[in-house]
Scaffold this motif. Structure first.
Motif, PDB file in Angstrom:
ATOM      1  N   ARG A 212       0.745  -1.047   0.055  1.00  0.00           N
ATOM      2  CA  ARG A 212       0.017   0.093  -0.064  1.00  0.00           C
ATOM      3  C   ARG A 212       0.707   1.273   0.137  1.00  0.00           C
ATOM      4  O   ARG A 212       0.551   2.256  -0.740  1.00  0.00           O
ATOM      5  N   GLU A 213       1.740   1.268   0.786  1.00  0.00           N
ATOM      6  CA  GLU A 213       2.757   2.536   0.992  1.00  0.00           C
ATOM      7  C   GLU A 213       3.855   2.604  -0.221  1.00  0.00           C
ATOM      8  O   GLU A 213       4.212   3.796  -0.518  1.00  0.00           O
ATOM      9  N   LEU A 214       4.092   1.579  -0.907  1.00  0.00           N
ATOM     10  CA  LEU A 214       5.010   1.807  -2.050  1.00  0.00           C
ATOM     11  C   LEU A 214       4.348   1.142  -3.116  1.00  0.00           C
ATOM     12  O   LEU A 214       5.162   0.303  -3.708  1.00  0.00           O
ATOM     13  N   PRO A 215       3.352   1.843  -3.690  1.00  0.00           N
ATOM     14  CA  PRO A 215       2.721   1.195  -5.042  1.00  0.00           C
ATOM     15  C   PRO A 215       3.662   1.183  -6.107  1.00  0.00           C
ATOM     16  O   PRO A 215       3.336   0.446  -7.025  1.00  0.00           O
ATOM     17  N   SER A 216       4.474   2.047  -6.156  1.00  0.00           N
ATOM     18  CA  SER A 216       5.394   1.986  -7.437  1.00  0.00           C
ATOM     19  C   SER A 216       6.381   0.852  -7.587  1.00  0.00           C
ATOM     20  O   SER A 216       6.664   0.595  -8.779  1.00  0.00           O
ATOM     21  N   ILE A 217       6.709   0.393  -6.173  1.00  0.00           N
ATOM     22  CA  ILE A 217       7.576  -1.068  -6.527  1.00  0.00           C
ATOM     23  C   ILE A 217       6.499  -2.137  -6.801  1.00  0.00           C
ATOM     24  O   ILE A 217       5.951  -2.473  -5.755  1.00  0.00           O
ATOM     25  N   LYS A 218       6.586  -2.689  -7.919  1.00  0.00           N
ATOM     26  CA  LYS A 218       5.602  -3.625  -8.227  1.00  0.00           C
ATOM     27  C   LYS A 218       6.249  -5.130  -7.823  1.00  0.00           C
ATOM     28  O   LYS A 218       7.212  -5.621  -8.541  1.00  0.00           O
ATOM     29  N   LEU A 219       5.642  -5.733  -6.975  1.00  0.00           N
ATOM     30  CA  LEU A 219       6.119  -7.286  -6.541  1.00  0.00           C
ATOM     31  C   LEU A 219       4.757  -8.028  -6.552  1.00  0.00           C
ATOM     32  O   LEU A 219       3.736  -7.631  -6.019  1.00  0.00           O
ATOM     33  N   ASN A 220       5.029  -9.379  -6.847  1.00  0.00           N
ATOM     34  CA  ASN A 220       4.082 -10.332  -6.820  1.00  0.00           C
ATOM     35  C   ASN A 220       4.069 -10.723  -5.489  1.00  0.00           C
ATOM     36  O   ASN A 220       4.611 -10.243  -4.460  1.00  0.00           O
ATOM     37  N   ILE A 221       2.912 -11.442  -5.010  1.00  0.00           N
ATOM     38  CA  ILE A 221       2.688 -11.940  -3.849  1.00  0.00           C
ATOM     39  C   ILE A 221       3.523 -12.778  -2.995  1.00  0.00           C
ATOM     40  O   ILE A 221       3.898 -12.390  -1.677  1.00  0.00           O
ATOM     41  N   GLU A 222       4.322 -13.568  -3.835  1.00  0.00           N
ATOM     42  CA  GLU A 222       5.496 -14.290  -3.102  1.00  0.00           C
ATOM     43  C   GLU A 222       6.713 -13.390  -2.813  1.00  0.00           C
ATOM     44  O   GLU A 222       7.150 -13.728  -1.696  1.00  0.00           O
ATOM     45  N   ASP A 223       6.861 -12.299  -3.585  1.00  0.00           N
ATOM     46  CA  ASP A 223       7.906 -11.399  -3.259  1.00  0.00           C
ATOM     47  C   ASP A 223       7.608 -10.520  -2.306  1.00  0.00           C
ATOM     48  O   ASP A 223       8.687 -10.166  -1.188  1.00  0.00           O
ATOM     49  N   GLN A 224       6.393 -10.206  -1.996  1.00  0.00           N
ATOM     50  CA  GLN A 224       5.924  -9.448  -0.935  1.00  0.00           C
ATOM     51  C   GLN A 224       6.230 -10.213   0.327  1.00  0.00           C
ATOM     52  O   GLN A 224       6.440  -9.706   1.469  1.00  0.00           O
ATOM     53  N   ALA A 225       5.982 -11.395   0.423  1.00  0.00           N
ATOM     54  CA  ALA A 225       5.856 -12.053   1.481  1.00  0.00           C
ATOM     55  C   ALA A 225       7.454 -12.307   1.891  1.00  0.00           C
ATOM     56  O   ALA A 225       7.817 -12.590   3.246  1.00  0.00           O
ATOM     57  N   PHE A 226       8.232 -12.787   0.854  1.00  0.00           N
ATOM     58  CA  PHE A 226       9.529 -12.831   1.226  1.00  0.00           C
ATOM     59  C   PHE A 226      10.418 -11.588   2.015  1.00  0.00           C
ATOM     60  O   PHE A 226      11.129 -11.549   2.678  1.00  0.00           O
ATOM     61  N   ALA A 227       9.833 -10.378   1.403  1.00  0.00           N
ATOM     62  CA  ALA A 227      10.619  -9.359   1.908  1.00  0.00           C
ATOM     63  C   ALA A 227       9.952  -8.855   3.288  1.00  0.00           C
ATOM     64  O   ALA A 227      10.791  -8.470   4.031  1.00  0.00           O
ATOM     65  N   ALA A 228       8.809  -9.218   3.749  1.00  0.00           N
ATOM     66  CA  ALA A 228       8.269  -9.425   4.970  1.00  0.00           C
ATOM     67  C   ALA A 228       8.872 -10.185   6.100  1.00  0.00           C
ATOM     68  O   ALA A 228       9.465  -9.870   7.102  1.00  0.00           O
ATOM     69  N   GLN A 229       9.174 -11.416   5.422  1.00  0.00           N
ATOM     70  CA  GLN A 229      10.019 -12.389   6.342  1.00  0.00           C
ATOM     71  C   GLN A 229      11.206 -11.886   6.607  1.00  0.00           C
ATOM     72  O   GLN A 229      11.656 -11.978   7.677  1.00  0.00           O
ATOM     73  N   GLN A 230      11.877 -11.413   5.691  1.00  0.00           N
ATOM     74  CA  GLN A 230      13.387 -10.894   5.768  1.00  0.00           C
ATOM     75  C   GLN A 230      13.382  -9.739   6.851  1.00  0.00           C
ATOM     76  O   GLN A 230      14.277  -9.617   7.493  1.00  0.00           O
ATOM     77  N   PHE A 231      12.289  -9.076   6.640  1.00  0.00           N
ATOM     78  CA  PHE A 231      12.421  -7.728   7.797  1.00  0.00           C
ATOM     79  C   PHE A 231      12.217  -8.476   9.269  1.00  0.00           C
ATOM     80  O   PHE A 231      12.889  -7.900  10.245  1.00  0.00           O
ATOM     81  N   ILE A 232      11.325  -9.453   9.260  1.00  0.00           N
ATOM     82  CA  ILE A 232      11.203 -10.014  10.593  1.00  0.00           C
ATOM     83  C   ILE A 232      12.571 -10.773  11.129  1.00  0.00           C
ATOM     84  O   ILE A 232      13.057 -10.504  12.451  1.00  0.00           O
ATOM     85  N   TYR A 233      13.275 -11.452  10.179  1.00  0.00           N
ATOM     86  CA  TYR A 233      14.364 -12.362  10.565  1.00  0.00           C
ATOM     87  C   TYR A 233      15.626 -11.010  10.849  1.00  0.00           C
ATOM     88  O   TYR A 233      16.125 -11.259  11.842  1.00  0.00           O
ATOM     89  N   MET A 234      15.670 -10.023  10.260  1.00  0.00           N
ATOM     90  CA  MET A 234      16.774  -8.895  10.501  1.00  0.00           C
ATOM     91  C   MET A 234      16.377  -8.446  11.659  1.00  0.00           C
ATOM     92  O   MET A 234      17.383  -8.028  12.253  1.00  0.00           O
ATOM     93  N   LEU A 235      15.083  -8.064  12.126  1.00  0.00           N
ATOM     94  CA  LEU A 235      14.910  -7.481  13.336  1.00  0.00           C
ATOM     95  C   LEU A 235      15.064  -8.256  14.493  1.00  0.00           C
ATOM     96  O   LEU A 235      15.494  -7.841  15.701  1.00  0.00           O
ATOM     97  N   VAL A 236      14.626  -9.804  14.394  1.00  0.00           N
ATOM     98  CA  VAL A 236      14.410 -10.361  15.460  1.00  0.00           C
ATOM     99  C   VAL A 236      15.634 -11.202  15.967  1.00  0.00           C
ATOM    100  O   VAL A 236      15.917 -11.506  17.061  1.00  0.00           O
ATOM    101  N   ALA A 237      16.562 -12.034  14.981  1.00  0.00           N
ATOM    102  CA  ALA A 237      17.324 -12.966  15.148  1.00  0.00           C
ATOM    103  C   ALA A 237      18.455 -12.384  16.091  1.00  0.00           C
ATOM    104  O   ALA A 237      18.764 -13.249  17.173  1.00  0.00           O
TER     105      ALA A 237
END
Length: 275
Positions: A212-237
């Motif tokens: 929603r916040e970055l509509p100019s960067i067009k990613l499919n659903i799988e890439d969106q989920a991958f990016a979100a997972q990386q954010f969580i791992y970077m944050l918590v690990a």
């Protein structure tokens, strides 16, 4: 023969009359509460008859009691399940999965094994319920908004703070140690944590936010989920690893700096795969 029968009838009538008179006298005495003792023949006969009658057992009065139904009310059933989960959580986190038995959980919770099995199929099902129970208690309250802020970096920093607070809570750290230490013997432990849905919910929340916040960067659903997972791992690990004993746990100030750096690095690198 007639005279004898007449005498008996009169005798019975006389005795019955004496008993009636004596009872009336005793009732008057109960009202005045003055102790009297009749020493006449009639009084003796009445006392003997009263004692004989008192010796017979009278039927007990049936007291109506309100019996509870076989199944507890919904509120009571929920409280009972809550108590079992509290006890199971304590035992799992204190003694470990392998050392905790269903018998010990039932005994400490004060329930029978039959009551336990009416609510949980087996030990793995109980552990899965405990994982869900822990996650529900460490997540932010329902009235706390997960996404709030003036800009995407502000939203992500605030969300990252909520995620870290939950991931570094004492119960979450104890659960992480438990799964890490015993998953080799009990593979179902990792599956219970993975299948609970807490991380999947956070992944979907972050993926939707980025879309929603970055509509100019067009990613499919799988890439969106991958990016979100990386954010969580970077944050918590790293903070979680240090909290479990691999290094010195981070202070509140260090966690704040860590959160800002992770958010900045993630947004700078969130460009998606170039084609």
């Amino acid at each position: 023969m007639r005279l004898r029968l007449l005498t008996r009838r009169r005798g019975r009538t006389t005795l019955r009359t004496l008993v009636t008179m004596r009872r009336a006298s005793l009732m008057d005495h109960e009202v005045t509460r003055r102790p009297i003792r009749d020493t006449t023949v009639a009084g003796i006969i009445v006392r003997v008859a009263t004692r004989i009658r008192a010796g017979k057992k009278e039927p007990l009065k049936q007291v109506k009691t309100v019996r509870k139904s076989g199944r507890p009310a919904r509120a009571d059933a929920l409280k009972l399940r809550e108590r079992i989960l509290q006890v199971a959580t304590e035992l799992f986190l204190e003694q470990g999965y392998g050392s905790t038995s269903i018998e010990s959980v039932a005994a400490r919770a004060g329930v029978s094994k039959r009551t336990f099995y009416d609510r949980f199929d087996d030990k793995p099902a109980l552990f899965a319920a405990v994982v869900h129970y822990i996650i529900q208690h460490i997540r932010p309250p329902a009235d706390v908004p997960l996404l709030a802020g003036a800009s995407l970096p502000d939203i992500l920093r605030r969300l990252a703070g909520l995620i870290l607070k939950a991931a570094l809570s004492p119960q979450a750290i104890a659960l992480h140690r438990l799964v890490t230490g015993e998953s080799s013997r009990f593979p179902e432990l990792a599956g219970a944590v993975e299948n609970d849905g807490g991380q999947a919910e956070a992944t979907a929340l972050i993926a939707g936010l980025l879309s929603r916040e970055l509509p100019s960067i067009k990613l499919n659903i799988e890439d969106q989920a991958f990016a979100a997972q990386q954010f969580i791992y970077m944050l918590v690990a790293v903070p979680q690893r240090r909290a479990t004993g691999f290094g010195v746990p981070m202070t509140a100030a260090e966690l704040d700096v860590w959160t800002q750096k992770v958010v900045t690095l993630f947004l700078e690198g969130y460009k998606g795969p170039r084609k």
